[in-house]
Design a protein around this motif. Structure first.
Motif, PDB file in Angstrom:
ATOM      1  N   SER A 290      31.789  -5.899  -2.042  1.00 57.31           N
ATOM      2  CA  SER A 290      31.307  -6.314  -3.189  1.00 57.31           C
ATOM      3  C   SER A 290      29.465  -5.833  -3.231  1.00 57.31           C
ATOM      4  O   SER A 290      28.704  -6.748  -3.279  1.00 57.31           O
ATOM      5  N   THR A 291      29.261  -5.688  -1.852  1.00 55.92           N
ATOM      6  CA  THR A 291      27.542  -5.468  -1.224  1.00 55.92           C
ATOM      7  C   THR A 291      26.952  -4.299  -1.852  1.00 55.92           C
ATOM      8  O   THR A 291      27.581  -3.188  -1.642  1.00 55.92           O
ATOM      9  N   ALA A 292      26.011  -4.967  -2.795  1.00 56.87           N
ATOM     10  CA  ALA A 292      25.464  -3.380  -3.545  1.00 56.87           C
ATOM     11  C   ALA A 292      23.720  -3.425  -2.341  1.00 56.87           C
ATOM     12  O   ALA A 292      23.270  -4.862  -1.849  1.00 56.87           O
ATOM     13  N   VAL A 293      23.134  -2.429  -2.140  1.00 57.44           N
ATOM     14  CA  VAL A 293      22.126  -2.669  -1.284  1.00 57.44           C
ATOM     15  C   VAL A 293      21.068  -1.639  -1.429  1.00 57.44           C
ATOM     16  O   VAL A 293      21.462  -0.069  -1.297  1.00 57.44           O
ATOM     17  N   VAL A 294      20.291  -2.056  -1.614  1.00 58.69           N
ATOM     18  CA  VAL A 294      18.959  -0.968  -1.385  1.00 58.69           C
ATOM     19  C   VAL A 294      17.614  -1.083  -0.984  1.00 58.69           C
ATOM     20  O   VAL A 294      17.061  -1.504  -1.128  1.00 58.69           O
ATOM     21  N   ASN A 295      17.964  -0.465   0.501  1.00 61.90           N
ATOM     22  CA  ASN A 295      17.127  -0.010   1.117  1.00 61.90           C
ATOM     23  C   ASN A 295      15.881   0.685   0.648  1.00 61.90           C
ATOM     24  O   ASN A 295      16.144   2.319   1.170  1.00 61.90           O
ATOM     25  N   SER A 296      14.731   0.647   0.914  1.00 63.61           N
ATOM     26  CA  SER A 296      13.524   1.770   0.981  1.00 63.61           C
ATOM     27  C   SER A 296      12.561   1.369   1.926  1.00 63.61           C
ATOM     28  O   SER A 296      12.132   0.157   2.075  1.00 63.61           O
ATOM     29  N   ILE A 297      12.022   2.595   3.141  1.00 60.40           N
ATOM     30  CA  ILE A 297      11.417   1.954   3.491  1.00 60.40           C
ATOM     31  C   ILE A 297      10.129   3.121   3.236  1.00 60.40           C
ATOM     32  O   ILE A 297      10.491   4.327   3.318  1.00 60.40           O
TER      33      ILE A 297
ATOM     34  N   TYR B 195      29.660 -11.307  -4.323  1.00 62.38           N
ATOM     35  CA  TYR B 195      29.478 -10.131  -4.344  1.00 62.38           C
ATOM     36  C   TYR B 195      27.549 -10.482  -4.298  1.00 62.38           C
ATOM     37  O   TYR B 195      27.206 -11.591  -4.327  1.00 62.38           O
ATOM     38  N   LEU B 196      26.885  -9.726  -3.566  1.00 59.73           N
ATOM     39  CA  LEU B 196      25.509  -9.799  -2.817  1.00 59.73           C
ATOM     40  C   LEU B 196      25.285  -8.588  -3.625  1.00 59.73           C
ATOM     41  O   LEU B 196      25.521  -7.316  -3.344  1.00 59.73           O
ATOM     42  N   PHE B 197      23.276  -8.642  -3.749  1.00 59.78           N
ATOM     43  CA  PHE B 197      23.089  -7.006  -3.803  1.00 59.78           C
ATOM     44  C   PHE B 197      21.423  -7.179  -3.594  1.00 59.78           C
ATOM     45  O   PHE B 197      20.614  -8.561  -3.909  1.00 59.78           O
ATOM     46  N   ILE B 198      21.521  -6.778  -2.646  1.00 60.16           N
ATOM     47  CA  ILE B 198      19.981  -6.970  -2.112  1.00 60.16           C
ATOM     48  C   ILE B 198      19.116  -5.694  -2.252  1.00 60.16           C
ATOM     49  O   ILE B 198      19.606  -4.480  -1.709  1.00 60.16           O
ATOM     50  N   ASN B 199      18.095  -6.215  -2.109  1.00 63.90           N
ATOM     51  CA  ASN B 199      16.747  -5.380  -3.061  1.00 63.90           C
ATOM     52  C   ASN B 199      15.695  -5.075  -1.395  1.00 63.90           C
ATOM     53  O   ASN B 199      15.311  -6.466  -1.720  1.00 63.90           O
ATOM     54  N   ASN B 200      15.547  -4.481  -0.532  1.00 64.82           N
ATOM     55  CA  ASN B 200      15.127  -4.492   0.890  1.00 64.82           C
ATOM     56  C   ASN B 200      14.312  -3.204   0.603  1.00 64.82           C
ATOM     57  O   ASN B 200      14.407  -1.815   0.401  1.00 64.82           O
ATOM     58  N   ILE B 201      12.829  -3.837   0.897  1.00 64.90           N
ATOM     59  CA  ILE B 201      11.480  -3.002   0.917  1.00 64.90           C
ATOM     60  C   ILE B 201      11.045  -3.055   2.732  1.00 64.90           C
ATOM     61  O   ILE B 201      10.688  -3.914   2.907  1.00 64.90           O
ATOM     62  N   THR B 202      10.769  -1.949   3.611  1.00 67.42           N
ATOM     63  CA  THR B 202      10.062  -2.575   4.363  1.00 67.42           C
ATOM     64  C   THR B 202       8.793  -1.477   4.640  1.00 67.42           C
ATOM     65  O   THR B 202       9.264   0.114   4.191  1.00 67.42           O
TER      66      THR B 202
ATOM     67  N   ALA C 208       0.858  -0.975  -0.129  1.00 65.05           N
ATOM     68  CA  ALA C 208      -0.048  -0.168  -0.335  1.00 65.05           C
ATOM     69  C   ALA C 208       1.015   1.640   0.003  1.00 65.05           C
ATOM     70  O   ALA C 208       0.676   2.127  -0.438  1.00 65.05           O
ATOM     71  N   ALA C 209       2.211   1.348   0.410  1.00 64.14           N
ATOM     72  CA  ALA C 209       2.979   2.252   0.707  1.00 64.14           C
ATOM     73  C   ALA C 209       4.118   2.805  -0.825  1.00 64.14           C
ATOM     74  O   ALA C 209       4.779   3.424  -0.882  1.00 64.14           O
ATOM     75  N   ALA C 210       4.504   1.037  -0.878  1.00 62.63           N
ATOM     76  CA  ALA C 210       5.555   1.298  -2.032  1.00 62.63           C
ATOM     77  C   ALA C 210       4.842   1.476  -3.533  1.00 62.63           C
ATOM     78  O   ALA C 210       3.795  -0.009  -3.342  1.00 62.63           O
ATOM     79  N   ALA C 211       5.299   2.338  -4.029  1.00 61.93           N
ATOM     80  CA  ALA C 211       4.148   2.028  -5.020  1.00 61.93           C
ATOM     81  C   ALA C 211       5.020   1.442  -6.326  1.00 61.93           C
ATOM     82  O   ALA C 211       6.079   2.484  -6.670  1.00 61.93           O
TER      83      ALA C 211
ATOM     84  N   LEU D  11      28.317  -0.164  -3.027  1.00 61.77           N
ATOM     85  CA  LEU D  11      26.871   0.449  -2.721  1.00 61.77           C
ATOM     86  C   LEU D  11      26.046   0.553  -1.783  1.00 61.77           C
ATOM     87  O   LEU D  11      25.095  -0.273  -1.887  1.00 61.77           O
ATOM     88  N   LEU D  12      24.911   1.685  -1.813  1.00 58.53           N
ATOM     89  CA  LEU D  12      23.674   2.049  -1.067  1.00 58.53           C
ATOM     90  C   LEU D  12      23.590   2.732  -1.114  1.00 58.53           C
ATOM     91  O   LEU D  12      23.856   3.703  -1.457  1.00 58.53           O
ATOM     92  N   ARG D  13      22.017   2.316  -1.366  1.00 59.50           N
ATOM     93  CA  ARG D  13      21.000   3.529  -1.525  1.00 59.50           C
ATOM     94  C   ARG D  13      19.836   2.979  -0.128  1.00 59.50           C
ATOM     95  O   ARG D  13      19.680   2.118  -0.266  1.00 59.50           O
ATOM     96  N   SER D  14      20.057   3.759   0.450  1.00 63.18           N
ATOM     97  CA  SER D  14      18.148   4.470   1.609  1.00 63.18           C
ATOM     98  C   SER D  14      17.643   5.076   1.363  1.00 63.18           C
ATOM     99  O   SER D  14      17.679   6.459   0.620  1.00 63.18           O
ATOM    100  N   LYS D  15      16.867   4.757   0.977  1.00 67.37           N
ATOM    101  CA  LYS D  15      15.500   5.947   0.581  1.00 67.37           C
ATOM    102  C   LYS D  15      14.366   5.715   1.778  1.00 67.37           C
ATOM    103  O   LYS D  15      14.579   4.873   2.552  1.00 67.37           O
TER     104      LYS D  15
END
Lengths: 247, 446
Positions: free
Chosen positions: B224-231, B196-203, B120-123, B252-256
């Motif tokens: 060697s870890t990329a993490v995209v974390n969206s809250i 190598y890791l790619f973590i695509n995380n939504i909370t 409902a919150a993550a479009a 690589l890190l993107r925190s939203k």
């Protein structure tokens, strides 16, 4: 001889400030350096402390018979040179305790000694605080942050007492001080005077020298010492101004 | 379409076929349609200066692997009393806690009712990483805290990887907090191997009336870890949410963080630090939406950027028409330690109400030369003087931490990171305790 400055030439960004300055300081002596604004007093203080924004174009500075031109700022400090700043810097987030402890332990490490035990350090802080009648609790305060002008200058003398230098340079310590603070700061300095250390006191006014009586007074004008004498010279300056010394 | 996209779509197809929950199935299908239409395009503002290609061109294991013989690792925080639960390899939940007074389960097991707020919150249309997460998540924490519940001990939600292959994870968490409840959550991602890791995380988090949430998020991952974390957080009346982002290490890190204050009196406070060096990339995107009157929000983000690293701060506060009496502030401060380090900071305010108090500011600078000289003149070496100043700079954010053991731990980790002790070994996943750190050189893979 503790400090020997021979024919020192210093410039900043191509502008010559010190133009052949010489000065000898022995242990146990207090030297006052007086002179109008912009004649190079603070530059002299900074250059002895090792500030690298200045370029030394000629002459030498010998400290304890070593040419110190290659010494870093912190090495000079650990060898016993102390500069009391005209404008002490505020360092938010660094507590006085942490700052002082780091400084003392760096010196001890430089001298091959173990770090100071915490109880001894805290007792020393308390003792030296009283020397300059500092009321403020230092434990949680950041270095100079939110200190009044007077507190900042007291804090300089406090740090000097903690670090026990052999050569202390006081750069316009009297500026911005009221009479009470001036007395406190001067008392602090007088109590620290000994046959083993020396002071260079930079000031505009004779007033400070009523409290800290110098052995020698030098007039700095246009990058050179143009006249040296005893404490009476300061009185003469106060009376006649600097005009008479301009050549 | 590259091979990663193909394998993610195949995974999503399998997951949709197997999905028993009809509303979640519907959401997965819609999201997959959306993903198929989107371009794996990382030229947008969301990816300013990121060299994400390095991570996306790799071959990753995406299918679910059986998890066996778990030696779960807990992020080490000395002297902290907490209840920990683990998500292993993005799909297996390990929760040995009993009588927590709340529901903690794997998101893939939620019922129709529980899933009412899912997605409902993550479009999905906003970002293809959101859509593929919704379509192809393999697991995650579902936390349901009833009304009038005070959870005394912090909950540690740890997502850990122990697969040897390079892996791409879509992890989905859903946290529902009822009215008048309180909880503290510590979220960590960790890995026990160095691939190598790619973590695509939504909370997604829904906070009820008068409730209080402290959310701590720690990133201490390998280069060697990329993490995209969206809250995504939605807050009801008079709720208070504090979020803390500690970005110590990652390739690589993107925190939203998207906060929606949907009812009167809600308060949102976000604090963040990012320590970026080598060729790392860290980006913080904050979006606070004031949708109701009398709400408050504040953000303080501070970063230190060294070597060739890149950092981005994109802060956005939108005060909608009805959100009168809003108080909002935003501060981003950066210190650059090298000539080639770069930070892009964009504070941004959009105000449609007329009775509000809003401020924002950003600074990018170097260490204070006067302070360095002052400290050196007291005998402190230039290296130690720099460390003292950098620790002091970050200290303002550390001081905002409410939980003492975390404060001590963070302060210790920041010191080590700034001393270069945490990055002694380039490929090392940073999980060393103090004792291990002392002989880190021996233990780490060069």
């Amino acid at each position: 001889m503790l400090l020997q400055i021979k024919n020192l030439h210093v410039s900043i960004e191509g502008k010559e400030i010190l133009k052949g300055l010489s000065l000898n300081v022995n242990r146990g002596e207090v030297h006052a350096i007086m002179g109008p604004n912009g004649t190079g007093k603070s530059t002299l203080a900074s250059v002895i402390a090792g500030r690298d924004i200045f370029s030394i174009d000629g002459g030498e500075i010998l400290y304890k018979n070593n040419d110190i031109s290659g010494w870093s700022v912190d090495k000079r400090a650990n060898e016993g040179i102390f500069l009391s700043f005209q404008y002490p810097v505020e360092i938010p987030g660094v507590s006085m305790v942490n700052f002082m402890k780091t400084a003392i332990n760096e010196k001890r490490s430089y001298l091959g000694q173990d770090p100071i035990p915490m109880p001894e350090f805290m007792a020393k802080m308390e003792e030296k605080k009283q020397l300059v009648e500092m009321q403020a609790k230092l434990t949680n305060r950041s270095v100079n942050e939110g200190f009044s002008g007077g507190e900042k200058k007291k804090n300089e003398i406090f740090q000097m007492a903690m670090l026990e230098p052999e050569l202390a340079i006081l750069d316009e310590t009297d500026s911005g001080l009221d009479i009470d603070a001036l007395r406190v700061v001067s008392n602090g300095v007088n109590k620290l005077r000994s046959s083993n250390n020396a002071f260079i006191i930079i000031t505009h006014y004779q007033r400070l020298l009523d409290y800290i009586v110098p052995d020698f007074v030098h007039v700095l004008y246009d990058g050179k010492i143009v006249k040296s004498g005893t404490k009476e010279l300061a009185l003469e300056l106060e009376e006649k101004g600097y005009e008479n010394f301009k050549k | 379409m590259n091979s990663l996209e193909k394998s993610l779509i195949n995974l999503a197809d399998d997951l949709i076929k197997a999905e028993k929950n009809s509303s979640v199935k519907q959401k997965r299908m819609e999201a997959l349609d959306c993903f198929a239409k989107q371009d794996f395009n990382y030229k947008s503002d969301n990816w300013l200066n990121a060299k994400i290609d390095v991570f996306l061109k790799r071959q990753y294991q995406t299918s679910i692997k059986e998890v066996s013989d778990i030696q779960a690792f807990s992020c080490e925080i000395d002297n902290i009393e907490s209840n920990a639960a683990y998500l292993v390899n993005g799909n297996k939940l390990i929760n040995n806690n009993k009588n927590l007074g709340l529901q903690l389960s794997n998101i893939v097991d939620v019922t129709e009712t529980e899933a009412s707020t899912f997605a409902a919150a993550a479009a999905s249309e906003d970002d293809c990483l959101y859509s593929i997460n919704t379509a192809a998540f393999t697991g995650g924490f579902f936390l349901n805290i009833p009304d009038n519940t005070v959870v005394e001990l912090p909950l540690q939600l740890i997502s850990v990887n122990n697969q040897q292959e390079d892996s791409f994870y879509n992890i989905r968490n859903l946290i529902k907090i009822g009215d008048n409840s309180q909880v503290k959550i510590i979220q960590c991602d960790d890995s026990v191997v160095d691939n190598y890791l790619f973590i695509n995380n939504i909370t997604e988090i829904f906070v009820g009336k008068n409730s209080h949430l402290d959310l701590y998020k720690m990133y201490n991952l390998s280069n060697s870890t990329a993490v995209v974390n969206s809250i995504f957080i939605e807050q009801k009346a008079n709720s208070v949410v504090n979020t803390y982002n500690f970005e110590l290490n990652a390739g690589l890190l993107r925190s939203k963080l998207v906060s929606k204050l949907i009812e009167q009196g809600a308060e949102s406070y976000s604090f963040g630090i990012y320590l970026v060096d080598k060729q790392q990339y860290m980006s913080n995107l904050v979006d606070v939406e004031h949708l109701a009157p009398n709400c408050k929000s504040e953000q303080i983000f501070k970063g230190i950027v060294d070597d060739l690293a890149r950092a981005v701060f994109n802060g956005k506060i939108v005060v909608h028409k009805d959100a009168q009496k809003t108080i909002a502030s935003q501060v981003n401060r950066n210190i650059l330690l090298s000539e080639k380090a770069k930070v892009n900071s964009k504070p941004y305010l959009e105000i449609y109400a007329d009775d509000v108090k809003c401020s924002h500011g950003t600074t990018v600078g170097q260490l204070n030369e006067e302070a360095l000289f002052y400290m050196q003149a007291r005998g402190i070496s230039v290296e130690n003087a720099r460390r003292l100043l950098l620790n002091a700079f970050i200290g303002e954010v550390i001081d905002k931490i409410h939980i003492e053991p975390i404060k001590v731990r963070m302060s210790d980790l920041v010191k080590k990171r700034l001393n270069g002790e945490l990055s002694k070994c380039n490929n090392c996943i940073i999980r060393c305790s103090d004792a291990q750190l002392n002989d880190a050189d021996d233990n780490c893979i060069e």
